[in-house]
Structures are given as structure tokens and as C-alpha cells.
Design a protein around this motif. Structure first.
Motif, short mmCIF file in Angstrom:
data_model
loop_
_atom_site.label_atom_id
_atom_site.label_comp_id
_atom_site.label_asym_id
_atom_site.label_seq_id
_atom_site.Cartn_x
_atom_site.Cartn_y
_atom_site.Cartn_z
N ILE A 156 12.22 6.18 -0.47
CA ILE A 156 12.82 6.32 -1.79
C ILE A 156 11.69 6.68 -2.72
O ILE A 156 10.68 5.97 -2.75
CB ILE A 156 13.49 5.01 -2.27
N ASN A 157 11.79 7.79 -3.44
CA ASN A 157 10.71 8.19 -4.33
C ASN A 157 11.14 8.15 -5.79
O ASN A 157 10.45 7.62 -6.64
CB ASN A 157 10.23 9.60 -3.95
N GLU A 158 12.33 8.71 -6.07
CA GLU A 158 12.79 8.83 -7.45
C GLU A 158 13.09 7.48 -8.09
O GLU A 158 13.57 6.54 -7.43
CB GLU A 158 14.04 9.70 -7.52
N LYS A 159 12.85 7.44 -9.40
CA LYS A 159 13.15 6.27 -10.21
C LYS A 159 14.66 6.10 -10.34
O LYS A 159 15.40 7.08 -10.40
CB LYS A 159 12.56 6.54 -11.59
N ASN A 160 15.11 4.86 -10.40
CA ASN A 160 16.53 4.58 -10.68
C ASN A 160 17.50 5.23 -9.70
O ASN A 160 18.63 5.52 -10.05
CB ASN A 160 16.93 5.05 -12.08
N THR A 161 17.02 5.53 -8.55
CA THR A 161 17.88 6.23 -7.61
C THR A 161 18.22 5.32 -6.44
O THR A 161 17.34 4.68 -5.88
CB THR A 161 17.17 7.48 -7.08
N LYS A 211 0.80 -1.22 0.00
CA LYS A 211 0.00 0.00 0.00
C LYS A 211 0.83 1.28 0.00
O LYS A 211 0.31 2.36 0.01
CB LYS A 211 -0.98 0.00 1.16
N TYR A 212 2.17 1.11 0.01
CA TYR A 212 3.01 2.30 0.01
C TYR A 212 3.61 2.53 -1.37
O TYR A 212 4.58 3.25 -1.53
CB TYR A 212 4.12 2.15 1.05
N GLY A 213 3.00 1.89 -2.39
CA GLY A 213 3.61 1.88 -3.72
C GLY A 213 3.41 3.12 -4.55
O GLY A 213 3.86 3.20 -5.68
N PHE A 214 2.75 4.14 -4.01
CA PHE A 214 2.48 5.35 -4.79
C PHE A 214 3.75 6.20 -4.97
O PHE A 214 4.72 6.03 -4.25
CB PHE A 214 1.40 6.18 -4.12
N THR A 215 3.71 7.07 -5.97
CA THR A 215 4.85 7.98 -6.16
C THR A 215 4.39 9.42 -5.95
O THR A 215 3.22 9.74 -6.08
CB THR A 215 5.44 7.89 -7.58
N THR A 216 5.32 10.28 -5.64
CA THR A 216 5.01 11.69 -5.46
C THR A 216 5.71 12.45 -6.59
O THR A 216 6.90 12.24 -6.82
CB THR A 216 5.55 12.19 -4.11
N ASP A 217 4.95 13.31 -7.33
CA ASP A 217 5.56 14.07 -8.42
C ASP A 217 6.16 15.35 -7.86
O ASP A 217 5.46 16.19 -7.31
CB ASP A 217 4.51 14.41 -9.47
N PHE A 249 14.01 11.90 2.51
CA PHE A 249 13.30 11.73 1.25
C PHE A 249 14.34 11.61 0.14
O PHE A 249 15.09 12.55 -0.10
CB PHE A 249 12.41 12.95 1.03
N ASP A 250 14.41 10.44 -0.49
CA ASP A 250 15.49 10.16 -1.44
C ASP A 250 16.83 10.47 -0.78
O ASP A 250 17.18 9.84 0.19
CB ASP A 250 15.30 10.91 -2.78
#
Lengths: 489, 252
Positions: free
Chosen positions: A220-225, A20-26, A139-140
Motif C-alpha cells: 500500500i503506497n497511497e495515502k488514505n487508500t 524499515k518499510y515505512g518509506f513512500t514512493t512518489d 501496488f495499491d
């Protein structure tokens, strides 16, 4: 069994996606260029505005890392990691240097709210939780805010991001950073030394009992990071602190790397209690995606009569490689390791601890509960050693594995080594399956298959759950049940 | 009322047939005893009524108050009023007995669309029930059945039955492994639950239990069928003559 009931209801609401924590933040993000080289190390250090000594330390670590090889001994399998295919620094743009909560990007505050982590001090005070918890939110690659700083300061406690500590308390950082986990300890730890971006710093002065729970929440939010965090906790003589760490990440198809280093130092008569609820994205039902979690955590009971206690609830990550350990250097010091490791789907867990007895009359206790379901593999790997001078060292190890279904595996790999004849080590291990008869018995009494499994599993892990701070024990109980959703029938 | 009609049951893998067209009716308020030699299918019958997975029902039906039990999951059957006191109650380590009782009771109430019991209300009921059965309070805090003696486990089964208030209580060799004192306590516990609405199916090898739980009817089971039915005096006859007649008759 309120928690069991809530769990079952929660599970039912989560249709296909159990995480349930799979959402991303833009967010607009400030990133380092992709790849890993000396320039990136310099880039990170410059972004952080670090002093020269810190940059030198990083560069030294990076040069050493290039000569090292990835460890192969763990019971985990994954394709070779291309370290040049990741970003090593990503920070939300609007969050350049927030001083207070009001300066933090509302989108980030909202993210933490969705995760159930209240950052607003007044929300905490309004009685959402019974006791106060100070939070450092990472955050990241950056710490976005640390709460209750002022109140802690009154008690003399320093709780801030490691980046701030490097600038504001260089004498402490220089003295203790790398003193528990040496720069060249292992491949991932060395990499962390070179590229770590943020994390928490805690200093408890002599004779002080930290007035509230401290916690860090990693996202971790960013892709590939990759996230490379660094945590350092110092408990001066006669002090006490309880610290909790939580982690989540969005659902992504690619694997993401997380390589943290945590160092704890307990001086004479000090006690550190460190709890982790790790819920990184574990990958999907086919084993695609998920976090690679390669973590080095070690505590040094440097002073006499000191105590360090690790409690971990591990439910996430595609791969977990993690051995929170204690060096029992001070005479009469004590180390504890309580672990619940749940694996489902295609998760691979290789986790355990090391108890290194160096001082006289040192004691350690290891309670490990592994639960495997789906097609997962769950390994306990633990080392207990007594050195020549560790007269009367005592260890008790209890290692239980519970299997759910026919296609998972549980493995126990203990290493025991004593160089002192007076040392006494005890090792107990069991492997069991949730039996059809137990399930039928519970169902005959009116419990559904899911409720029955949750009940039996919660019973299995009870000894360890009791070690967690109250608020988190309930959370952990729910988390375990959610992680096992779909494992029966 | 429990009605079993023409019940044919085999072990799940089909290797062995155990029940061969069994017929049995137990009216509301009736206490029916089933006696019979080892391997006659008594325990299988109790498991099939409760819905255990290991068996395949080939033919026949089981109705409880007109509802078809065979279409229900084990937990739905429990909520509908089926209670099975196990011959060998299972241990659930780490789950306090009190916690288990509450979870079970509330799950059944939820299954029937009733409100959950409040904690004080629940505690009152458990304490009263435990006292009657001589179950000490500290036992309720221990893991369910973990380290309990044979007698304690059986008493715990009866306590669960008292709390769950089923419409049919099935006792699967509840007398096995009990000394005479425990047998009396357990029997008194069962007798206290007898009512005009609640029926019992008492499975036993020995007549002794039926001195304490006096049945309305006694059925003899052999080779997966009821081969003879009578009143409570039938139990005495069996005690005197053994099962030899029925084993050979059924085989013939």
C-alpha cells in the motif's frame, strides 16, 4: 544463530524507527474520487474493463453490504471507520498496462527492490535465491507485474492478476469466485466483493506439481487508500502448489484499511500450502497510525484426500482480524494452521482459525504461537467443529502464548463443537513469560539482553517456522526479532 | 585473580541483608571451596559475582584481574571470564543445545574483540568436550536442558564451562542431585580444566565432592561472612562436627 546476530545488528541500525518499510514512493496516481457508493463500484469495474457479469456481481455485493453491520465480537477496539473517507482505487499512472518488466515504471521496480523483492527474472536466476520464485506484485489497487509467466505457462499453470483472469479465464473465475467465501459471508468480505481492485489468480491443472514457489507481494503506497485484494487459487486433482504472500505499507499517521479475501479450492488429492508474512505498518510507539487488517481467508478441501495448509507470521498492522480456515469437505482431507502472531506497542491481534470437519476421516492440526510485548493485546480465537457425517474426525490444537513484560495481554478463546460421537478433539494451551531467570542464564553465558530474548523467542516459535519455505523462514525469524525490539529492559 | 573486599549485599527490595562485609581472595590457579549451612549466603555470593539483578550491592568491590565486575553487565562479566555453573540450570525450549553453545561462545568472543569460530572448528571442540563428559551427540540436538535429567544438566554445565574457557569457574552446589557415577564424571570434567591460569570457586554443603575436586583452600561461610579459612583438611573437620559451632559463634 546467524539470524539472531543479524537481527540484533539490524535493530541497532534502526534508530528511532523500527519499521524499515515505512518509506513512500512518489508517483503520479490515477485515483477514484474519495468515498464509497455505487458510482465508485462502477468506476472500479470500468477502470478494469470488466465484463457486465462482474459489475453485476459487485453491485449486488455492494447493495447487500449496505444492509450489514460491522462485527463487534472480536477483542479489538478502534474508533468507528468512516468508509466514505477513503479512496477505493489508486493506480500508478505510468503503469496502465505493462506487458513486460521493461514497461514497468522504474520507480516501482525500485520500490520492490528496496523491499527486498526481486522482480527481474534474471536477478533471480543470477542466484540471489537458490530456488526460483514467481512474483505477482500488487501496488495499491493494481497488479504491476507478474514474473515467470511464460515458464509457468509451459507447465500449464496460470499465474496472473485476478483482473486479467476475469478477462482471460472467465469460466474459471465464474465457477470458483465466491464459492468458498460467499458474497455475504461477513461485513468485510462483502465490502471486498464490491470494491476489490486486484490480487492474484492461480490455476494448477490436474496432476501438475507447480514447478516453483508462487508469491504475491502487496504494497500500500497511497495515502488514505484502502487496499482490497482478492486472491483465488484452484488446485485441480492431484496437483500441488506452494504460495507465499508478503505485505508492507508506508508509515502514515492515519489508519488505513486493508480488507482482503482469499479463496483456495483443493480438489481430489490436491495440496495447497499457503504462507503469509504480514508486516503492514503497525503504528508508532504511541499507537498512532497503522493498518486495520480485516481479512477473510478460507480454503475448501473440496476433494477426497486433499490438503490445505496455512502458515502465517503476523507482525504488523495496528489491528489484525484474521482467521484462515479450512472446510474439510472431502473424505480423508486434511487442514493445517500454523501461526506466529507477534504484537508490540499498541497492536491488537485477534486471529486464529476455523476447522470445519464435514467429511469422514478428516484431520486437522492447529499450532498457534502468540507473543505479546509492550501494551499489546493478542487473542487466539479458534473454532473446531465436526458435523454429523464427519465420522472419525480428528483435531489437535496447541496454542501457546508468551508474554514479555507486565503491560501486555494474551487471550485464548477456543470454540469446540462436535455432532459426531466418533470425533476426537485435543486442545492444549499454555501461557508463559520469558522468565528473568532464563534471561540471566543466557546473559551469564555471554548473550546480551536482546540476543537472549531473540534466542528464547525463536525457540518458542520454532515449530511454526519450520513450516515456512526455507528462504522465508530466515526472513521471518529476523522480522519477529525486529518487531520485538525495545520490549526488554 | 578474584578479589572480593568488604562486600555488603541485600535483596533488591532492601528487605533482607545477606552478605555482611565478605572478604575473599582466590589466586590464579587456586581451587577454593566455600562450605556453610543453609542460608549463609553462598548462592547469593555466586549470583552477585555473576551479576544477577535481584540483589543490591550496598558496599564493597569485586575485582577480576583488577577489573571492577560490579560496573559490568552480566554478559560483559561472562566475556571477562566469569562462568557460573548453576545449581538449577534453566531450560530453553526450542533452542537446540548446539545452537545455544555456538551463540554463547561467539557472543563472548565478539565481546572480547575476537573472531567467531568457524563451524567445523566449533563442532570439533563440542564433540571432543561432549565425549569426555559422556554426553551423547543426540542430546546436543535437543532443546537446551529440556527433559534432561539432573545429572545430564550438570554435565551440560561443565561442557559449557569447557567450551567457554573462563578465568574463574563458580560451581554452585554442582554435586546436588548427582549419583556417585555422575559425580565422578563431573569432577573429572572439572579437574581436566584446572590450570595455572584458571581458578575455581566450589560451593558445596558436603565434603564428598571435595574428595574428587581437591581444593587448595576451604572457607567456612556463615551469616554472610567468611568465618574461617583453612586447607583441605578443614572440610573433613566440618564433615565430622557439622556447622553448629559457626552458626552460634557468628550469632554471638
Amino acid at each position: 544463530m546467524v539470524a539472531v546476530k543479524e537481527t540484533v545488528e539490524q535493530v541497532k541500525q534502526l534508530d528511532v524507527d523500527q519499521y524499515k518499510y515505512g518509506f513512500t514512493t512518489d508517483l503520479e496516481v490515477d485515483k477514484a474520487p474519495k468515498g464509497l457508493n455505487e458510482d465508485i463500484v462502477r468506476f472500479i469495474s470500468a477502470k478494469k474493463g470488466e465484463p457486465q457479469w462482474m459489475l453485476d456481481w459487485r453491485l449486488d455485493a455492494f447493495r447487500r453490504w449496505k444492509t450489514m453491520d460491522e462485527p463487534q465480537w472480536a477483542r479489538v477496539h478502534y474508533p468507528k471507520i468512516d468508509f466514505n473517507d477513503s479512496y477505493y482505487y489508486a493506480a500508478p499512472k505510468k503503469n496502465a498496462a505493462p506487458k513486460t518488466l521493461d514497461d514497468v515504471d522504474p520507480a516501482i521496480l525500485d520500490t520492490y527492490k528496496k523491499l527486498g523483492i526481486p522482480l527481474r527474472e534474471q536477478e533471480l536466476l543470477a542466484g540471489v535465491q537458490t530456488s526460483k520464485v514467481a512474483v505477482d506484485a500488487v501496488f495499491d489497487s493494481v497488479s504491476v507485474v507478474t514474473t515467470f509467466k511464460e515458464e509457468l505457462k509451459k507447465a500449464g499453470v496460470i499465474f496472473c492478476s485476478i483482473s486479467e483472469a476475469i478477462k482471460d479465464h472467465p469460466e474459471l473465475v465464474k465457477k470458483y469466485l465466491g464459492s468458498v467465501v460467499p458474497v455475504t459471508d461477513n461485513y468485510y468480505a462483502t465490502l471486498n466483493c464490491a470494491v476489490f481492485t486486484d490480487g492474484s489468480f492461480v490455476y494448477i491443472p490436474e496432476g501438475t506439481r507447480c514447478p516453483m514457489e508462487l508469491s504475491t507481494y502487496f504494497r500500500i503506497n497511497e495515502k488514505n487508500t484502502g487496499q482490497f485484494e482478492r486472491t483465488l487459487i484452484i488446485a485441480e486433482k492431484g496437483s500441488y502448489v506452494s504460495y507465499l504472500e508478503g505485505c508492507t505499507a508506508p508509515q502514515r499517521d492515519e489508519n488505513q484499511l486493508h480488507a482482503a479475501v482469499v479463496e483456495l479450492v483443493a480438489l481430489d488429492d490436491a495440496e495447497i500450502k499457503y504462507s503469509t508474512v504480514q508486516n503492514w505498518y503497525p503504528g508508532d510507539a504511541e499507537g498512532k497510525g497503522g493498518i486495520y487488517n480485516f481479512v477473510t481467508k478460507r480454503g475448501d478441501c473440496r476433494g477426497a484426500n486433499s490438503k490445505i495448509s496455512w502458515t502465517q507470521v503476523e507482525t504488523g498492522s495496528a489491528i489484525t482480524w484474521k482467521y484462515p480456515s479450512c472446510i474439510l469437505r472431502g473424505d480423508n482431507s486434511r487442514g493445517e494452521f500454523y501461526s506466529i502472531a507477534v504484537s508490540n506497542g499498541y497492536q491488537q491481534v485477534d486471529s486464529g482459525t476455523k476447522m470445519i470437519h464435514l467429511g469422514k476421516n478428516t484431520t486437522s492440526r492447529i499450532i498457534s504461537k502468540g507473543i505479546s510485548a509492550g501494551k499489546s493485546q493478542n487473542t487466539y480465537r479458534g473454532q473446531v467443529s465436526a458435523h454429523r457425517k464427519a465420522t472419525n474426525a480428528r483435531n489437535f490444537t496447541n496454542c501457546d502464548s508468551l508474554l514479555i513484560g507486565e503491560t501486555c495481554g494474551a487471550h485464548t478463546v477456543p470454540y469446540l463443537e462436535s455432532k459426531n460421537a466418533s470425533a476426537v478433539f485435543e486442545h492444549e494451551a499454555t501461557t508463559s513469560k520469558i522468565s528473568e531467570d532464563q534471561l540471566f542464564y543466557c546473559r551469564q553465558r555471554g548473550l546480551s539482553a536482546e540476543e537472549a530474548t531473540a534466542l528464547i523467542v525463536n525457540g518458542f516459535v520454532k515449530d511454526v517456522l519450520q513450516q515456512l519455505p526455507m528462504e522465508f523462514a530466515v526472513e521471518a525469524q529476523k522480522l519477529i526479532s525486529i518487531s520485538l525490539e525495545g520490549s526488554v529492559g | 585473580m578474584l578479589e572480593i573486599r568488604n562486600l555488603h549485599v541485600a535483596i533488591e527490595d532492601g528487605s533482607k541483608k545477606i552478605l555482611n562485609g565478605l572478604n575473599l581472595t582466590i589466586r590464579d590457579g587456586e581451587v577454593a571451596a566455600i562450605m556453610g549451612p543453609n542460608g549463609s549466603g553462598k548462592s547469593t555470593l555466586s549470583y552477585v559475582i555473576a551479576g544477577k539483578d535481584d540483589y543490591e550491592v550496598l558496599d564493597g568491590e569485586i575485582l577480576l584481574d583488577g577489573k571492577n565486575l560490579l560496573e559490568m553487565e552480566p554478559d560483559e562479566r561472562a566475556a571477562a571470564g566469569v562462568f557460573l555453573a548453576f545449581q538449577y540450570p534453566l531450560e530453553i525450549p526450542g533452542v537446540a543445545t548446539m545452537t545455544f553453545l555456538k551463540a554463547a561462545l561467539n557472543a563472548q568472543r565478539k565481546g572480547r574483540g575476537e573472531d567467531e569460530l568457524t563451524t567445523p572448528d566449533f563442532m570439533r571442540r563440542v564433540k571432543a568436550g561432549a565425549e569426555k563428559l559422556g554426553i551423547p551427540q543426540d542430546m546436543l540436538k535437543r532443546g537446551l536442558n529440556v527433559g534432561f535429567s539432573g545429572g545430564e544438566k550438570k554435565r551440560m554445565e561443565i561442557l559449557q564451562m569447557a567450551l567457554l574457557e573462563p578465568s574463574i569457574g563458580i560451581l554452585d552446589e554442582t554435586d546436588s542431585g548427582l549419583d556417585i557415577d555422575a559425580l565422578k564424571i563431573v569432577s573429572e570434567g572439572v579437574n581436566a580444566l584446572r590450570s595455572a591460569k584458571r581458578s575455581f570457586l566450589v560451593i558445596t554443603h558436603y565434603q564428598r565432592l571435595l574428595n574428587y575436586i581437591v581444593p587448595d583452600t576451604v572457607h567456612v561461610m556463615s551469616k554472610g561472612q567468611i568465618v574461617r579459612t583453612g586447607g583441605k583438611e578443614l572440610a573433613l573437620e566440618l564433615e565430622a562436627n557439622g556447622y553448629a559451632d559457626y552458626v552460634t559463634n557468628a550469632a554471638a
